[in-house]
Enzyme design. Structure first.
Site, short mmCIF file in Angstrom:
data_model
loop_
_atom_site.label_atom_id
_atom_site.label_comp_id
_atom_site.label_asym_id
_atom_site.label_seq_id
_atom_site.Cartn_x
_atom_site.Cartn_y
_atom_site.Cartn_z
CE LYS A 141 -5.21 -18.76 -31.69
NZ LYS A 141 -3.77 -19.02 -30.81
CB CYS A 153 -1.32 -22.00 -32.42
SG CYS A 153 -0.75 -20.75 -31.03
CG ASP A 161 -2.37 -17.68 -33.60
OD1 ASP A 161 -3.66 -17.18 -34.09
OD2 ASP A 161 -1.93 -18.28 -32.94
#
Length: 288
Positions: free
Chosen positions: A172, A205, A111
């Site tokens: 995602k 994450c 990310d």
């Protein structure tokens, strides 16, 4: 009341009743016909996750009527009829040595997106270190898996990160990177034992990805100088928690030099040049 030996709950069409045993516990559940080792392990985790120590190695066993006892699950086993399984912890705990080899390693880039730029502390530094890691992965032929959190709203991976040659680039919404496509990709890569993980955010994450990966028996190396959060307190406590669970918190230079291991490695000079060319001195490592 169900007859003796029968699953007490009705099974959906195409499913098979299985008795999942762990320690002194035994719980029946239905699994899809044809379910194999990975799905069965996931089922054990869903049933007994609070009781399973991720630092232990386990063996999955099937009750064999012919022998009247449990035997190790045969290679290629798939559930075809009602059966009884147990998950057995081995006596010794796993020793996390932290060794890395290119042939058994995958890089996870999490990310690193444009919308995070103004919010994440030291974002420019982790971009620079992340790019160095990806260059190293290309030099050493290490597969790279990249995710982007809700790219429709948060944008794509920043332009400074070159994703050339990445095995997967996936959108995602789940915080963890462990998506079905990622699990399938890991199965396709022979001999994977270690994951080098970096990106944002450390306490969300990165943390959730790392915990899922060690739960699947993989060794996880988190690159401290290539991961950050909006809050340094969140980052610090996440890294501390992860280190206590057996995850290895390390640095990008340590990772790259461990992967070549020897000055005589044919790619040593290229890796050495990468390290010399891009080594930002940020405050990140002082806050680990």
């Amino acid at each position: 009341m169900a007859a003796e030996g029968q699953c007490p709950c009705p099974c959906p069409a195409g499913s098979v009743p299985v008795l999942f045993c762990f320690s002194v516990l035994a719980r029946p559940a239905a699994v899809p016909r044809g379910a194999g080792h990975e799905l069965l392990i996931q089922k054990f985790l869903s049933l007994y996750g609070d009781h399973i120590d991720p630092h232990r190695k386990f063996v999955l066993q099937l009750f064999a009527d012919d022998w009247g006892q449990y035997v190790d699950l045969p290679k290629g086993f798939a559930v075809g009829e009602r059966c009884k399984l147990r998950l057995v912890p081995l006596q010794s705990q796993m020793t996390t040595l932290g060794t890395l080899t290119p042939s058994s390693t995958v890089f996870f880039c999490c990310d690193m997106q444009e919308r995070f730029r103004p919010a994440i502390k030291y974002f420019g530094d982790i971009i620079s270190v992340g790019q160095r890691l990806l260059q190293g992965a290309r030099v050493l032929g290490i597969p790279v898996i990249v995710t982007e959190q809700y790219p429709k709203g948060l944008g794509s991976t920043v332009q400074e990160i070159d994703l050339t040659g990445a095995k997967l680039v996936l959108p995602k919404t789940k915080f963890s990177m462990v998506l079905p496509e990622v699990e399938a990709a890991l199965v396709e890569i022979p001999g994977v034992r270690s994951v080098v993980l970096f990106g944002v955010e450390t306490h969300v994450c990165i943390q959730q990805t790392a915990l899922e990966l060690i739960g699947r028996g993989l060794e996880v190396h988190i690159v401290a100088d290539a991961t950050s959060s909006r809050s340094m307190m969140d980052r610090m406590f996440a890294l501390e928690r992860l280190a206590h669970t057996g995850i290895i918190v390390t640095t990008s230079e340590a990772i790259l030099l461990q992967l070549v291991a020897d000055k005589e490695h044919p790619k040593f000079k290229e890796i050495q040049n990468l390290i010399k060319a891009s080594a930002p001195e940020s405050g990140l490592l002082s806050k680990v």
